[in-house]
Design a protein around this motif. Sequence first.
Motif, mmCIF file in Angstrom:
data_model
loop_
_atom_site.group_PDB
_atom_site.id
_atom_site.type_symbol
_atom_site.label_atom_id
_atom_site.label_comp_id
_atom_site.label_asym_id
_atom_site.label_seq_id
_atom_site.Cartn_x
_atom_site.Cartn_y
_atom_site.Cartn_z
ATOM 1 N N ASN B 47 41.959 42.496 42.597
ATOM 2 C CA ASN B 47 42.483 41.516 42.566
ATOM 3 C C ASN B 47 40.377 40.835 42.903
ATOM 4 O O ASN B 47 40.284 40.710 43.825
ATOM 5 C CB ASN B 47 42.810 41.064 43.167
ATOM 6 C CG ASN B 47 44.387 41.487 42.308
ATOM 7 O OD1 ASN B 47 45.214 42.284 42.900
ATOM 8 N ND2 ASN B 47 44.843 41.307 41.374
ATOM 9 N N GLY B 48 40.371 40.255 41.774
ATOM 10 C CA GLY B 48 39.229 39.482 42.566
ATOM 11 C C GLY B 48 37.913 40.156 42.560
ATOM 12 O O GLY B 48 36.742 39.398 43.297
ATOM 13 N N ALA B 49 37.632 41.357 42.036
ATOM 14 C CA ALA B 49 36.339 42.285 42.440
ATOM 15 C C ALA B 49 35.241 41.124 40.630
ATOM 16 O O ALA B 49 34.469 41.433 41.412
ATOM 17 C CB ALA B 49 36.994 43.394 41.079
ATOM 18 N N GLY B 50 35.739 40.800 40.399
ATOM 19 C CA GLY B 50 34.466 39.780 39.108
ATOM 20 C C GLY B 50 34.603 40.853 38.067
ATOM 21 O O GLY B 50 34.527 40.493 36.446
ATOM 22 N N LYS B 51 36.435 41.152 37.184
ATOM 23 C CA LYS B 51 35.666 41.871 36.387
ATOM 24 C C LYS B 51 36.131 40.743 34.994
ATOM 25 O O LYS B 51 35.817 40.609 33.945
ATOM 26 C CB LYS B 51 36.756 43.313 35.995
ATOM 27 C CG LYS B 51 36.997 43.627 37.267
ATOM 28 C CD LYS B 51 39.088 45.069 36.615
ATOM 29 C CE LYS B 51 40.133 43.856 37.056
ATOM 30 N NZ LYS B 51 40.031 42.807 39.209
ATOM 31 N N THR B 52 37.565 39.773 35.060
ATOM 32 C CA THR B 52 37.429 38.960 34.242
ATOM 33 C C THR B 52 35.960 37.524 33.822
ATOM 34 O O THR B 52 35.756 37.718 32.899
ATOM 35 C CB THR B 52 38.675 37.874 34.688
ATOM 36 O OG1 THR B 52 39.999 39.024 34.212
ATOM 37 C CG2 THR B 52 38.616 36.772 33.538
ATOM 38 N N THR B 53 35.682 37.542 34.987
ATOM 39 C CA THR B 53 34.317 36.736 34.868
ATOM 40 C C THR B 53 33.077 37.301 34.329
ATOM 41 O O THR B 53 32.935 36.380 33.395
ATOM 42 C CB THR B 53 33.520 36.950 36.382
ATOM 43 O OG1 THR B 53 34.811 35.871 37.139
ATOM 44 C CG2 THR B 53 32.501 35.440 36.150
ATOM 45 N N THR B 54 32.983 39.257 35.024
ATOM 46 C CA THR B 54 32.036 39.085 33.731
ATOM 47 C C THR B 54 32.439 39.401 32.849
ATOM 48 O O THR B 54 31.600 39.530 30.806
ATOM 49 C CB THR B 54 31.751 41.794 34.209
ATOM 50 O OG1 THR B 54 31.873 40.528 35.788
ATOM 51 C CG2 THR B 54 31.150 42.166 33.753
ATOM 52 N N THR B 196 41.576 47.441 33.357
ATOM 53 C CA THR B 196 42.967 47.070 33.424
ATOM 54 C C THR B 196 43.400 47.195 35.302
ATOM 55 O O THR B 196 42.306 47.598 35.804
ATOM 56 C CB THR B 196 43.459 48.871 32.787
ATOM 57 O OG1 THR B 196 44.117 48.369 32.744
ATOM 58 C CG2 THR B 196 42.226 49.697 33.043
ATOM 59 N N HIS B 197 44.403 47.403 35.669
ATOM 60 C CA HIS B 197 45.054 48.033 36.743
ATOM 61 C C HIS B 197 45.861 49.058 37.216
ATOM 62 O O HIS B 197 45.958 48.917 38.235
ATOM 63 C CB HIS B 197 45.912 47.047 37.438
ATOM 64 C CG HIS B 197 45.204 45.926 38.472
ATOM 65 N ND1 HIS B 197 44.321 45.470 38.777
ATOM 66 C CD2 HIS B 197 44.845 44.289 37.264
ATOM 67 C CE1 HIS B 197 43.490 44.246 38.840
ATOM 68 N NE2 HIS B 197 43.592 43.256 38.241
ATOM 69 N N TYR B 198 45.839 49.498 35.805
ATOM 70 C CA TYR B 198 46.776 50.642 35.527
ATOM 71 C C TYR B 198 46.241 52.016 35.445
ATOM 72 O O TYR B 198 45.560 52.257 34.179
ATOM 73 C CB TYR B 198 47.382 50.461 34.066
ATOM 74 C CG TYR B 198 49.025 49.414 34.241
ATOM 75 C CD1 TYR B 198 49.462 49.587 35.030
ATOM 76 C CD2 TYR B 198 48.406 48.673 33.925
ATOM 77 C CE1 TYR B 198 50.774 48.554 35.568
ATOM 78 C CE2 TYR B 198 49.402 47.407 33.783
ATOM 79 C CZ TYR B 198 50.130 47.352 34.398
ATOM 80 O OH TYR B 198 50.970 46.607 34.297
HETATM 81 N N1 LIG Z 1 36.771 29.023 37.981
HETATM 82 C C1 LIG Z 1 36.495 29.352 38.850
HETATM 83 N N2 LIG Z 1 36.273 28.922 40.446
HETATM 84 C C2 LIG Z 1 35.708 29.043 41.138
HETATM 85 N N3 LIG Z 1 36.164 30.658 41.515
HETATM 86 C C3 LIG Z 1 36.667 31.376 40.623
HETATM 87 C C4 LIG Z 1 36.656 31.212 39.046
HETATM 88 N N4 LIG Z 1 37.097 31.836 38.533
HETATM 89 C C5 LIG Z 1 36.526 32.929 39.323
HETATM 90 N N5 LIG Z 1 37.124 32.563 40.640
HETATM 91 C C6 LIG Z 1 36.581 33.798 41.790
HETATM 92 O O1 LIG Z 1 35.619 34.817 41.097
HETATM 93 C C7 LIG Z 1 36.119 35.678 41.594
HETATM 94 C C8 LIG Z 1 36.675 36.312 40.719
HETATM 95 O O2 LIG Z 1 37.397 36.611 39.807
HETATM 96 P P1 LIG Z 1 37.582 37.456 38.510
HETATM 97 O O3 LIG Z 1 38.681 36.501 37.592
HETATM 98 O O4 LIG Z 1 36.385 37.717 37.977
HETATM 99 O O5 LIG Z 1 38.362 38.823 39.092
HETATM 100 P P2 LIG Z 1 39.153 39.767 38.066
HETATM 101 O O6 LIG Z 1 38.185 40.791 38.603
HETATM 102 O O7 LIG Z 1 39.412 39.454 36.982
HETATM 103 O O8 LIG Z 1 40.375 39.985 39.448
HETATM 104 P P3 LIG Z 1 41.843 39.747 38.485
HETATM 105 O O9 LIG Z 1 42.242 41.413 38.886
HETATM 106 O O10 LIG Z 1 42.645 39.123 39.581
HETATM 107 O O11 LIG Z 1 42.223 39.532 37.204
HETATM 108 C C9 LIG Z 1 37.503 35.506 42.698
HETATM 109 O O12 LIG Z 1 37.186 35.417 43.489
HETATM 110 C C10 LIG Z 1 38.610 34.553 42.193
HETATM 111 O O13 LIG Z 1 38.825 33.127 42.795
#
Ligand SMILES: Nc1ncnc2c1ncn2[C@@H]1O[C@H](COP(=O)(O)OP(=O)(O)OP(=O)(O)O)[C@@H](O)[C@H]1O
Lengths: 278, 312
Positions: B47-54, B196-198
């Motif tokens: 969680n929070g690794a940066g997948k969604t951000t990427t 995915t987490h699965y």
């Molecule tokens: N809009 C935002 N503003 C500030 N910090 C953010 C924002 N979006 C994400 N983050 C931070 O960036 C980091 C990566 O978030 P991200 O959503 O990319 O993780 P993830 O790998 O998709 O996690 P998950 O498995 O929980 O979905 C996290 O520490 C999150 O708190």
Amino acid sequence: MALSRPQSPSLDPSLLLGNTWRVARLDLTLLLRNRMAFFTAIAFPLLLGSVALLLRSGYVSGVSTGLYTLTGMLALAGFFVTFMHLTTVFTVRREELVLKRMRGSVLSETAIFAGSGLATTLVYVVQAAVLITLSITTLGGHLPRNLPLLFLGVVLGSVMFVPLAAALSGVTKSGESAQITVLPAMLVLAATSQASFPLTGMPELLQRIAASLPLSPVVDVIRIGYFGLDFTTAAPHPELGFTQSWAAAAPRLLLICAWIVVGTLIARKYFRWEPRHG
Amino acid sequence: MTIPDGARGAPAIEVRDLRQSYGDFEAVRGVSFQVQPGELFALLGTNGAGKTTTIEVLEGFSAPTGGSVKVLGHDPFTERARVRARTGLMLQEGGFFGDLTVAETVRFWRDVSPRKPCSATEILERVELADKAGVRVRQLSGGQKRRLDLALATLARPQVLFLDEPTTGMDPEARRNTWTLIQDLVAAGTTVLLTTHYLEEAEQLAGRLAIMHAGRIELTGTVAEVVAAHGHSIRFQHPAQVAARHLPALNGVRPRVERGTVEYRLSPDPADTQHALARLLAWASEHRLVLTRLEVRSASLEDVFLEVAHGA
Ligand SMILES: Nc1ncnc2c1ncn2[C@@H]1O[C@H](COP(=O)(O)OP(=O)(O)OP(=O)(O)O)[C@@H](O)[C@H]1O
Ligand SMILES: [Mg+2]
């Protein structure tokens, strides 16, 4: 996040028009289904206009009080239909990630805003028709002396509020708080626009400031179009021919356009597509 | 560990040294990978690794703070028009018009999309929501919303599909149906980037995958490669009569004893494993021990994942 301006997905004008219409149709459907939206955008403005029906005697500013108030409320209705309603819509859609989905689709940013604006403008035009009909049937009114001018005033008055609503939604946290953030704007605009009473008693400087705020030119254009009298000058307002009424309204129309530009600039700075974290 | 991306034609997705910050916080810290046309690439990670951000940078929601990304050869942010019409996406959380019915939702998104290969009914049948066509979206369950979202993402037969946790909240049957649907799309040439987490999902679907942690890719390759690099392990239940320090070293490796289980982590070389096992069995008969729950196995994706998560 500020409005970004990357290349728009629909450079093709027919696609832009088509998608704008699809978004508008969707918005109209949703407007009829949501009780709160229905009240803000449809019921309340009509209710407001109906207040004028109670004012059956007396004169203000050289015209009957009933018609003076009705034309003022007609202008004010745009505030509710477009400004208040869209501020809520944009805020709720942002918080529910609907705006994000829309922006992630083939819809262009232009189509997203234009579609919502088109929907409220259509509602507003219908409300204007209803109020004018009421003016004729119950207040001894008449058809607008310059119908195209009045129509333009209604349309531009609505369009002006679209970017302003987008901007205000950017600083509004939830749908409920939208009711509160629009309140100061409503008080200021309702009090300064001459929608319900003339400002002749006010100091000159304040009158000039009031006249340059967004709602005031809409009120003037609608009254010029309806009565064929020059409402940009002090009462008694001189009578205007069809062409003269365009000339008298021109500076007020320009002011509305200026507010559209200013509103767009403010929206670019404050509008946000996604909820703020933390 | 890096594994070459293969030398086929132009990649469908190309990420080079991507960095993305939120204010002072750097959520993605130099990520690079490529996805070839028709390939399914999975992003795993804590969680929070940066997948969604990427994935959201690739979807064109924001410009990267550093590095560059290309989707179908274009910059997804500055050339949105070119990219959007050919991509489909499923956000981690989908925003729906709650007051629309399921059918109206599909019809709206189908109407606005430039390509409409199937009817609204077919689309709903594909995700088994046909019986919910008249229901308001607000009233759908979490898993049903995910299925609707998947239907919307795929309705225009995109060339590139971004799926951010597509099966989260789905029941096992719906998940399997979704896998089949995704596999069919990949077989038809669609490029898919999925998070995915699965782990089972990644094992089932992914051609290649990357495991992210704290904004970086820690491991990447095919499932077999990622797992093979991790080596084999021999485990058995800790015999009560032997103290942990009297357990033998195998190939020079000391065992770990945790929650009553003895585990030897060995190299990926099968000859090594065989030698270690022979040595272990000899030791057991010397000491007249019966090793219960004895198993020899290659590492699972889960083992690899957990090791990355604990900060490898
Ligand atoms: N809009 C935002 N503003 C500030 N910090 C953010 C924002 N979006 C994400 N983050 C931070 O960036 C980091 C990566 O978030 P991200 O959503 O990319 O993780 P993830 O790998 O998709 O996690 P998950 O498995 O929980 O979905 C996290 O520490 C999150 O708190
Ligand atoms: Mg995520």
